[in-house]
Design a protein around this motif. Structure first.
Motif, short mmCIF file in Angstrom:
data_model
loop_
_atom_site.label_atom_id
_atom_site.label_comp_id
_atom_site.label_asym_id
_atom_site.label_seq_id
_atom_site.Cartn_x
_atom_site.Cartn_y
_atom_site.Cartn_z
N LEU A 34 0.94 -1.22 0.01
CA LEU A 34 -0.04 0.12 0.10
C LEU A 34 0.83 1.39 0.14
O LEU A 34 1.80 1.37 0.72
N VAL A 35 0.73 2.17 -1.02
CA VAL A 35 1.44 3.47 -0.84
C VAL A 35 0.57 4.55 -0.48
O VAL A 35 -0.87 4.39 -0.97
N LEU A 36 0.88 5.47 0.48
CA LEU A 36 -0.08 6.66 0.91
C LEU A 36 0.62 7.93 0.40
O LEU A 36 1.74 8.09 0.93
N GLU A 37 -0.08 8.44 -0.31
CA GLU A 37 0.63 9.65 -1.05
C GLU A 37 -0.41 11.18 -0.73
O GLU A 37 -1.47 11.03 -0.86
N GLN A 38 0.22 11.86 -0.14
CA GLN A 38 -0.36 13.09 0.41
C GLN A 38 -1.07 14.01 -0.81
O GLN A 38 -2.04 14.47 -0.68
N GLU A 124 -1.38 -0.95 -4.50
CA GLU A 124 -2.53 -0.02 -4.07
C GLU A 124 -2.05 1.50 -3.74
O GLU A 124 -1.21 1.28 -2.85
N ILE A 125 -2.45 2.37 -4.54
CA ILE A 125 -2.08 3.86 -4.11
C ILE A 125 -3.00 4.70 -3.68
O ILE A 125 -4.12 4.45 -4.48
N ARG A 126 -2.99 5.32 -2.60
CA ARG A 126 -4.40 6.04 -2.07
C ARG A 126 -3.75 7.40 -2.16
O ARG A 126 -2.65 7.75 -1.63
N TYR A 127 -4.21 8.23 -2.78
CA TYR A 127 -3.90 9.84 -2.97
C TYR A 127 -4.61 10.74 -1.93
O TYR A 127 -5.52 10.38 -1.43
N GLY A 128 -4.05 11.84 -1.56
CA GLY A 128 -4.67 12.77 -0.87
C GLY A 128 -4.88 12.25 0.59
O GLY A 128 -5.91 12.42 1.51
N GLN A 129 -3.78 11.42 1.11
CA GLN A 129 -3.58 10.62 2.51
C GLN A 129 -2.66 11.36 3.48
O GLN A 129 -1.13 11.15 2.76
N GLN A 146 -5.07 10.42 7.83
CA GLN A 146 -6.15 11.35 7.74
C GLN A 146 -6.14 11.53 6.25
O GLN A 146 -5.52 12.36 5.47
N PRO A 147 -7.25 11.15 5.74
CA PRO A 147 -7.56 11.52 4.26
C PRO A 147 -8.21 12.66 4.19
O PRO A 147 -8.70 13.58 5.06
N GLU A 148 -8.37 13.22 3.01
CA GLU A 148 -8.69 14.52 2.65
C GLU A 148 -10.21 14.68 3.03
O GLU A 148 -10.83 15.64 3.34
N GLN A 149 -10.98 13.47 2.69
CA GLN A 149 -12.33 13.44 3.03
C GLN A 149 -12.64 12.26 4.05
O GLN A 149 -12.16 11.00 4.03
N GLY A 150 -13.40 12.40 5.20
CA GLY A 150 -13.87 11.16 6.01
C GLY A 150 -12.95 11.31 7.35
O GLY A 150 -12.16 12.16 7.55
N ASP A 151 -13.08 10.23 8.07
CA ASP A 151 -12.70 9.90 9.21
C ASP A 151 -11.15 9.44 9.42
O ASP A 151 -10.84 8.83 8.14
N ALA A 152 -10.34 9.75 10.12
CA ALA A 152 -8.80 9.09 10.07
C ALA A 152 -9.00 7.52 10.34
O ALA A 152 -9.98 7.23 10.70
#
Length: 410
Positions: A34-38, A124-129, A146-152
């Motif tokens: 999993l990749v977490l990208e801000q 799996e890449i999640r952007y805005g994280q 902490q995503p851009e939208q929704g709960d941590a």
């Protein structure tokens, strides 16, 4: 505490070059990554001039074809200018074996190309994280996001790699930061429509120009394949006032003092806002720890002068992925001898050359007429990124640069 939402073999912070190459290499081994990208890609970044050594790392990860097919500007060397002095290094004429050519890239498109390959390989890449916390346990390591939208939320893995670049997520969260020994400088830079017609300029090479009166001030000019270019000036921090200096006027004023550079850019159109980056040289207490390791700029960044940042990032990603693989296979690798020490070999070589650039030793070598073809080939290898080739005397003993500079001055 945020809800745990999933477990992976490896979590990677950041989808830049180090993160994407590490994630792809691990996916190639069959791991769930999993990749977490801000940010969201494509996005602007500097570090546009690659070094030929990078091609080997991209090839090893199976990512080179996508980069070749992307249509970036071909690059075969580096040119240097100081007043009326001019010399260049053709990376195809180097001491080390391996690639002698590479590309000059718009990083937004380049980084997106690598991230897309990673996703195609099953990453799996999640952007805005935004990663906000790290929890190291005996059995795994977890991050709070902490995503851009929704709960941590929280995700966990057997291992965590930080490829967050100048974001330096783990150094901040785990108190690993250490002051760099390099001087404090600031870079002003932008992208331009270059309109270069000057036949002295070779679009296949980055042009590095030294200010004719102050050798601590230097400029880069990196041409792209679409008639645009990246241009920047690097200044001692003491010469720049954040309050009183307007960025574009300051950059253009310094370019106007750049001799040949000013003439080459006589018809340039400055159509993009100028950006600044200061305090970029950084270091850490350790490149690894229990269930984590730092990649590229998240660990240490030296200076932009020799475009070493992406090469170090890709080298770190290649070494780290192989070491993580051994750890997940239960082989208990020695992270100091298998990751940190080998990576530091190249970083320390680049560091000596960066120091030599600013204290004048390397500038005197570059512009010397008497350095000879064999020496030039050895220096060319390091400028091409082969800072880990210990067959090269200037990698094996980087401080030989001092003796070489004395001989060139004689």
């Amino acid at each position: 505490m945020a809800e745990l939402q999933g477990r992976y073999d490896v979590i990677v912070i950041g989808a830049g070059p180090s993160g994407s190459v590490a994630a792809t290499s691990l996916a190639n081994y069959g791991y769930r990554v999993l990749v977490l990208e801000q940010q969201h890609f494509p996005r602007f970044s500097i570090g546009e001039s690659l070094l030929p050594q990078s091609m080997e790392f991209l090839e090893q990860a199976g990512m080179l074809q996508a980069v070749v097919e992307a249509g970036f500007q071909y690059k075969n060397g580096a040119a240097f200018c100081r007043g009326h002095e001019y010399d260049y290094f053709d990376f195809r004429q180097k001491f080390s074996e391996g690639w002698g050519t590479t590309f000059q890239v718009q990083r937004g498109r380049f980084d997106k190309t690598l991230a897309d390959v990673a996703e195609q390989r099953g990453v799996e890449i999640r952007y805005g994280q935004v990663v906000t916390a790290v929890d190291q346990c005996e059995s795994d390591i977890a991050v709070e996001v902490q995503p851009e939208q929704g709960d941590a939320y929280r995700v966990s893995a057997d291992f965590l790699l930080d490829g967050s670049g100048f974001g330096r997520v783990l150094p901040r969260l785990l108190n690993l930061e250490k002051a760099s020994q390099l001087g404090t400088r600031i870079a002003l830079f932008t992208h331009i429509e270059d309109n270069i017609r000057d036949k002295r300029f070779d679009r296949n090479k980055i042009l590095i120009t030294v200010h004719p009166e102050n050798p601590e001030i230097w400029y880069w000019l990196i041409p792209f394949s679409d008639g645009r270019a990246s241009v920047g000036v690097v200044l001692p921090r003491s010469l720049y006032d954040d309050v009183s200096m307007e960025q574009q006027a300051t950059l253009q004023r310094y370019i106007g003092e750049g001799g040949m550079l000013s003439e080459v850019l006589a018809n340039a159109v400055f159509d993009t806002p100028v950006r600044t980056l200061g305090g970029y040289s950084c270091d850490v207490n350790s490149l690894y720890g229990e269930r984590f390791a730092l990649l590229g700029n998240a660990g240490e960044f030296l200076d932009p002068v020799f475009s070493s940042g992406v090469t170090i990032a890709l080298k770190s990603a290649t070494l780290a992925a192989a070491t993580v693989h051994r750890q997940l296979q239960g082989l208990e690798p020695d992270w100091q001898s298998e990751y940190a020490a080998p990576l530091k070999t190249g970083i320390d070589t680049f560091r000596v050359f960066v120091e030599g650039w600013y204290d004048g030793r390397l500038q005197d070598v570059i512009f010397a007429d008497n350095k000879g073809d064999a020496i030039k080939a050895m220096i060319s290898s390091i400028l091409a990124g082969y800072a880990w080739d210990t067959r090269n005397p200037y990698v094996r003993e980087p401080n030989r640069l001092t003796t070489l500079a004395e001989l060139c001055r004689a």
